[in-house]
Design an enzyme around this catalytic site. Structure first.
Site, PDB file in Angstrom:
ATOM      1  CB  SER A 276     -20.921 -21.901  84.335  1.00 33.33           C
ATOM      2  OG  SER A 276     -21.975 -22.618  83.610  1.00 33.33           O
ATOM      3  CG  ASP A 433     -24.031 -28.237  88.201  1.00 31.74           C
ATOM      4  OD1 ASP A 433     -24.583 -28.407  87.233  1.00 31.74           O
ATOM      5  OD2 ASP A 433     -22.884 -27.889  88.306  1.00 31.74           O
ATOM      6  CG  HIS A 463     -24.715 -24.813  86.960  1.00 32.36           C
ATOM      7  ND1 HIS A 463     -23.767 -25.352  86.696  1.00 32.36           N
ATOM      8  CD2 HIS A 463     -24.811 -23.872  86.183  1.00 32.36           C
ATOM      9  CE1 HIS A 463     -22.933 -24.676  86.033  1.00 32.36           C
ATOM     10  NE2 HIS A 463     -23.798 -23.905  85.590  1.00 32.36           N
TER      11      HIS A 463
END
Length: 493
Positions: A276, A433, A463
């Site tokens: 991320s 995501d 995600h």
């Protein structure tokens, strides 16, 4: 109010009988009183009598009276009260259950694994975030500070001890890091290594959190590698470029020959990785290391887990398809960007519709080709979406936040000359995501620049799933993605 009372003399016959007052005699016409309209009373109106003075009830009388009422009511009345309460509960409980279900439920794709578990976790996240936003609105504390504190309470830090892994907290060039080493060294051969940068929107989580502690332990055991987990400083205490600077300084320090020798690491078998926002930092660090002539030992690999790589187009197909997807909705991601740059939160609604990159915003024009998803995405990801291009927008957004165009924050905007210097790359993306297309576009641009790329896409994952492997937030998607990621590292590092 005036009163007129007769004075009594002691020892007279009148003592034994009460004598009426003048007022009483005049009112009732008693003998000896002047007739109405004559004598001393002529022309004077008769005054009304004083009301009786209320007497205070004896102490405890109210309690006794209530008790007597209850006794008089009898068991039938009490039963009626209980029945009324039951009827109220019968009405309220289903209503509360319906409200709870409405808050929890989200329409998820049929391919999503463990949808109800994900809905419950997301509802908990949203409730916590909304509480933190309220605290922020009341100016009691920054919402990200409160949110990170709450996460720390639930995600308790583990004691750094293990039979198979030796863990040490230290500093690399002033930056805190946690180093994981295999406890037993089987021979004198040099070991491979991974520099890992945790995610959390540049504002949340920690290298010492149990989720990342657990991930790095497993990587150390499975790969028999030295893992360096960077504890970079977080928003809102610092803002861009400080998190990047911390990650870059720590990675560059570790790559020095004497430091690698200290940890028995092979200089030719080092990877930079992150998930991320950590994937964002890992990609940016790799780009900077590749251009730094003072660094003699370059990373062999980079491994990016659902990375966030650009902030110019929030209407890519994945952003629109997953606008309210659990864990990371589109608006939350935009707010993370604004907080990272310490920008004006009022810009968020304009950025949702790409007002910051409209045709009349000249600063953004040179970068549009790097984000042209119409040509960079395969048709399976484009689906039927069309680009969102505003004719007129808000040029002041890029004027006030020029960092939106800085490749240290948005690695997808880097020129081809920089991309072709990048090492062999692994990019993991998830269908559910908002950041899916960031990773896919970066993979395509790297490939066009001549870099060997593995794009590992998961249709049923979301995600952040790779760190959700421990109860109560354990998902099969987390185990699946983690296994695939470590398998690639094992085969290529």
């Amino acid at each position: 109010m005036r009163t007129c009372l007769e004075e009594r003399s002691p020892g007279t016959a009148s003592d034994s009988q009460p004598r009426p007052s003048r007022l009483q005699g005049q009112r009732e016409g008693a003998p000896g009183s002047p007739p109405s309209g004559t004598g001393a009373g002529q022309g004077r109106a008769a005054l009304p009598p004083l009301p009786p003075r209320p007497r205070a009830p004896p102490i405890g009388s109210g309690r006794e009276e209530r008790r007597s009422h209850r006794l008089a009511a009898g068991p039938g009345s009490r039963g009626a009260g209980r029945a009324a309460a039951m009827r109220t509960a019968v009405v309220l409980l289903p209503a509360l259950a319906a409200l709870g279900a409405y808050y929890v439920y989200l329409p998820l794709p049929g391919t999503m694994s463990e949808p109800w578990k994900l809905m419950l976790m997301d509802a908990s996240f949203r409730a916590i975030q909304e509480t933190c936003n309220l605290v922020h609105y009341l100016r009691l504390s920054h919402h990200l500070t409160v949110l990170n504190y709450v996460i720390g309470v639930f995600d308790k830090l583990e004691t750094p001890s293990s039979e198979l892994v030796k863990i040490k907290d230290t500093q690399f060039d002033g930056v805190e890091v946690r180093v994981f080493e295999p406890s037993k060294k089987e021979d004198k051969a040099l070991r491979r290594s991974v520099v890992y940068i945790h995610g959390g929107g540049w504002a949340l989580a920690s290298a010492r959190a149990s989720s990342y502690n657990n991930l790095c332990k497993i990587m150390t055991e499975s790969l028999k590698a030295v893992i360096v987990s960077i504890e970079y400083r977080l928003v809102p205490k610092v803002h861009f470029p400080e998190p990047f600077n911390d990650a870059f300084r720590a990675a560059k320090h570790f790559l020095q020959p004497d430091v690698l020798a200290k940890y028995s690491v092979d200089p030719g078998r080092i990877a930079i990785s992150g998930d991320s926002a950590g994937g964002n930092l890992a990609a940016a660090v790799c780009q900077q290391l590749s251009q730094d002539t003072s660094v003699t030992n370059k990373p062999k690999l980079q491994a990016l887990i659902y990375p966030v790589l650009q902030a110019l187009d929030f209407n890519t197909p994945s952003y629109r398809q997953n606008v309210n997807m659990p864990v990371l909705p589109r608006f939350v991601m935009i707010k993370f960007w604004i907080d990272y740059f310490n920008g004006n939160p009022d810009f968020a609604h304009s950025m949702v519709i790409n007002n910051h990159t409209a045709l009349d915003v000249s600063q953004a024009v040179p970068y549009k080709g790097h984000l042209n998803w119409s040509s960079l995405l395969p048709s399976v990801f484009k689906k039927n979406y069309k680009p969102v291009i505003q004719t007129t927008g808000k040029a002041e957004i890029l004027q006030e936040i020029p960092e939106l165009l800085d490749i240290r924050a948005t690695p997808l905007l880097a020129e081809k000359e920089i991309l072709q210097l990048q090492p062999k790359t692994y990019i993991l993306t998830c269908e559910n995501d908002v950041l899916r297309d960031d990773g896919v576009m970066y993979a395509k641009r790297l490939e066009n620049a001549g870099v060997e790329v593995t794009l590992d896409h998961f249709e049923d994952c979301f995600h952040g799933c790779m760190i959700f492997t421990v109860w109560p937030t354990d998902f099969s998607a987390g185990l699946q993605t983690r296994e695939s990621y470590m398998k690639w590292l094992d085969q290529n590092l």
